[in-house]
Design a protein around this motif. Structure first.
Motif, PDB file in Angstrom:
ATOM      1  N   LYS A   1       0.843  -1.332  -0.220  1.00 50.66           N
ATOM      2  CA  LYS A   1       0.038   0.115   0.084  1.00 50.66           C
ATOM      3  C   LYS A   1       0.932   1.246  -0.041  1.00 50.66           C
ATOM      4  CE  LYS A   1      -3.954  -1.842   2.395  1.00 50.66           C
ATOM      5  NZ  LYS A   1      -4.931  -1.768   3.631  1.00 50.66           N
ATOM      6  N   VAL A   2       2.069   1.256   0.707  1.00 46.14           N
ATOM      7  CA  VAL A   2       2.805   2.470   0.734  1.00 46.14           C
ATOM      8  C   VAL A   2       3.717   2.350  -0.535  1.00 46.14           C
ATOM      9  CG1 VAL A   2       4.958   3.158   1.907  1.00 46.14           C
ATOM     10  CG2 VAL A   2       3.128   2.319   3.394  1.00 46.14           C
TER      11      VAL A   2
ATOM     12  N   ALA B   1       2.333   1.933  -3.523  1.00 40.90           N
ATOM     13  CA  ALA B   1       1.321   2.304  -4.411  1.00 40.90           C
ATOM     14  C   ALA B   1       0.888   3.582  -4.190  1.00 40.90           C
ATOM     15  CB  ALA B   1       0.227   1.268  -4.485  1.00 40.90           C
ATOM     16  N   ARG B   2       1.195   4.366  -3.016  1.00 37.35           N
ATOM     17  CA  ARG B   2       0.494   5.595  -2.636  1.00 37.35           C
ATOM     18  C   ARG B   2       1.514   6.815  -2.666  1.00 37.35           C
ATOM     19  NH1 ARG B   2      -4.384   6.330   1.438  1.00 37.35           N
ATOM     20  NH2 ARG B   2      -5.429   4.533   0.243  1.00 37.35           N
ATOM     21  N   LYS B   3       1.152   7.984  -2.852  1.00 41.73           N
ATOM     22  CA  LYS B   3       2.103   8.876  -2.704  1.00 41.73           C
ATOM     23  C   LYS B   3       2.062   9.680  -1.070  1.00 41.73           C
ATOM     24  CE  LYS B   3       1.894  10.764  -7.307  1.00 41.73           C
ATOM     25  NZ  LYS B   3       1.341  11.812  -8.103  1.00 41.73           N
ATOM     26  N   SER B   4       2.968  10.307  -0.748  1.00 41.74           N
ATOM     27  CA  SER B   4       3.406  10.609   0.675  1.00 41.74           C
ATOM     28  C   SER B   4       2.089  11.495   1.347  1.00 41.74           C
ATOM     29  CB  SER B   4       4.530  11.411   0.552  1.00 41.74           C
ATOM     30  OG  SER B   4       4.839  11.775   2.103  1.00 41.74           O
TER      31      SER B   4
ATOM     32  N   ALA C   1      -1.280  11.589   0.165  1.00 41.55           N
ATOM     33  CA  ALA C   1      -2.412  11.264  -0.284  1.00 41.55           C
ATOM     34  C   ALA C   1      -3.338  10.502   0.548  1.00 41.55           C
ATOM     35  CB  ALA C   1      -2.315  10.215  -1.558  1.00 41.55           C
TER      36      ALA C   1
ATOM     37  N   SER D   1      -4.826   8.938   4.423  1.00 45.59           N
ATOM     38  CA  SER D   1      -4.307   8.090   5.298  1.00 45.59           C
ATOM     39  C   SER D   1      -4.441   6.398   4.884  1.00 45.59           C
ATOM     40  CB  SER D   1      -5.165   7.992   6.566  1.00 45.59           C
ATOM     41  OG  SER D   1      -6.366   7.670   6.721  1.00 45.59           O
ATOM     42  N   ILE D   2      -3.643   5.822   5.315  1.00 44.58           N
ATOM     43  CA  ILE D   2      -3.738   4.341   4.782  1.00 44.58           C
ATOM     44  C   ILE D   2      -4.317   3.593   6.154  1.00 44.58           C
ATOM     45  CG2 ILE D   2      -2.211   2.451   4.389  1.00 44.58           C
ATOM     46  CD1 ILE D   2      -0.258   4.220   3.206  1.00 44.58           C
TER      47      ILE D   2
ATOM     48  N   TYR E   1       4.297   9.465   5.725  1.00 41.89           N
ATOM     49  CA  TYR E   1       2.753   8.928   5.434  1.00 41.89           C
ATOM     50  C   TYR E   1       1.873   8.905   6.750  1.00 41.89           C
ATOM     51  CZ  TYR E   1       4.588   6.916   1.135  1.00 41.89           C
ATOM     52  OH  TYR E   1       4.902   6.756  -0.268  1.00 41.89           O
TER      53      TYR E   1
END
Length: 112
Positions: free
Chosen positions: A18-19, A21-24, A26, A28-29, A45
């Protein structure tokens, strides 16, 4: 008991994916992986870590590397110790807040 040095720190694979695939910045995860260690790749993140009831927002900084995600999402809520002294302290604090609010209101009315 600590984890073996030979194995290295535990980081949940799903969370790493997940980290990656995602931008800093964008959002919360969302995660339930409280036992996952925080590697340097997680810095910057925001994680929504489940504490058993709700998801607590945790923004990862450099100081948190090496710790677990669950350390920053407490599972219990501290309810103050009771007693007569504590009640008096809280009442005094409330009276002070009201006095400062009234003083601020009076000063804004005086300016008009």
């Amino acid at each position: 008991m600590a984890r073996s040095l030979k194995k290295g720190p535990f980081v949940d694979e799903k969370l790493m994916k997940k980290v990656g695939a995602r931008k800093s910045g964008a959002g919360s995860i969302k995660t339930w992986a409280r036992r996952s260690s925080i590697p340097p790749e997680f810095v910057g993140y925001t994680f929504a870590v489940h504490n058993g009831k709700i998801f607590e927002e945790v923004f990862v900084t450099e100081d948190m590397v090496g710790h677990r995600l669950g350390e920053f999402s407490p599972t219990t809520k501290f309810i103050r110790h009771g007693g007569k002294m504590q009640k008096e302290i809280e009442q005094a604090k409330k009276v002070a807040e009201i006095a400062t609010a009234q003083a601020a209101k009076a000063s804004t009315e005086a300016k008009k």
